[in-house]
Design a protein around this motif. Structure first.
Motif, PDB file in Angstrom:
ATOM      1  N   PRO A 196       0.833  -1.213   0.000  1.00 18.13           N
ATOM      2  CA  PRO A 196       0.000   0.000   0.000  1.00 18.13           C
ATOM      3  C   PRO A 196       0.864   1.259   0.000  1.00 18.13           C
ATOM      4  CG  PRO A 196      -0.005  -1.029   2.150  1.00 18.13           C
ATOM      5  CD  PRO A 196       0.709  -1.974   1.240  1.00 18.13           C
ATOM      6  N   THR A 197       0.383   2.281  -0.657  1.00 15.79           N
ATOM      7  CA  THR A 197       1.073   3.562  -0.724  1.00 15.79           C
ATOM      8  C   THR A 197       0.379   4.526   0.226  1.00 15.79           C
ATOM      9  OG1 THR A 197       1.609   3.153  -3.032  1.00 15.79           O
ATOM     10  CG2 THR A 197       1.820   5.411  -2.269  1.00 15.79           C
ATOM     11  N   TYR A 198       1.120   5.047   1.187  1.00 13.85           N
ATOM     12  CA  TYR A 198       0.539   5.927   2.186  1.00 13.85           C
ATOM     13  C   TYR A 198       0.835   7.395   1.904  1.00 13.85           C
ATOM     14  CZ  TYR A 198      -0.179   1.655   4.798  1.00 13.85           C
ATOM     15  OH  TYR A 198      -0.574   0.399   5.187  1.00 13.85           O
ATOM     16  N   LEU A 199       2.030   7.695   1.384  1.00 16.20           N
ATOM     17  CA  LEU A 199       2.428   9.081   1.162  1.00 16.20           C
ATOM     18  C   LEU A 199       2.564   9.356  -0.327  1.00 16.20           C
ATOM     19  CD1 LEU A 199       5.213   9.439   3.876  1.00 16.20           C
ATOM     20  CD2 LEU A 199       2.865  10.278   3.993  1.00 16.20           C
ATOM     21  N   GLN A 200       2.072  10.487  -0.752  1.00 14.83           N
ATOM     22  CA  GLN A 200       2.272  10.922  -2.124  1.00 14.83           C
ATOM     23  C   GLN A 200       3.408  11.945  -2.120  1.00 14.83           C
ATOM     24  OE1 GLN A 200       0.886   9.857  -4.880  1.00 14.83           O
ATOM     25  NE2 GLN A 200      -0.393   8.383  -3.784  1.00 14.83           N
TER      26      GLN A 200
END
Length: 102
Positions: A48-52
């Motif tokens: 999962p990607t939490y920070l852009q």
């Protein structure tokens, strides 16, 4: 397993090469079956990607006239150092040649 030189020698005229079964080698498969089948990756296989990441910042504006002036100054300094080095080399060469001739 022992190796003998007979398997490496050229067969005589009119004779057939030894079959792989008799020399102890494995029989290679015939034909090409193609690449193995591929499978789709399972759903959610990526972490999962939490920070852009933030968008890139604007670069500072450049003063083209100032850059050109600095490059001109640098070129003048470089040519000056080169001329001084060439003059020193000419003087040293003249001194060396005068010592050899006289």
């Amino acid at each position: 397993m022992t190796y003998d030189d007979a398997s490496w020698q050229r067969p005589g005229p009119g004779s057939e090469p030894p079959a792989p079964e008799r020399t102890g080698e494995a029989v290679p498969p015939t034909g090409y079956a193609g690449p193995p089948p591929t499978q789709q990756p399972p759903a959610g296989w990526r972490p999962p990607t939490y920070l852009q990441p933030p968008p890139p910042r604007q670069l500072a504006p450049q003063d083209i006239d100032k850059i050109e002036a600095q490059e001109k100054d640098a070129r003048t300094l470089t040519y000056g150092v080169g001329l001084v080095a060439a003059a020193v080399m000419v003087v040293l060469s003249c001194l060396l040649c005068s010592r050899v001739l006289f």
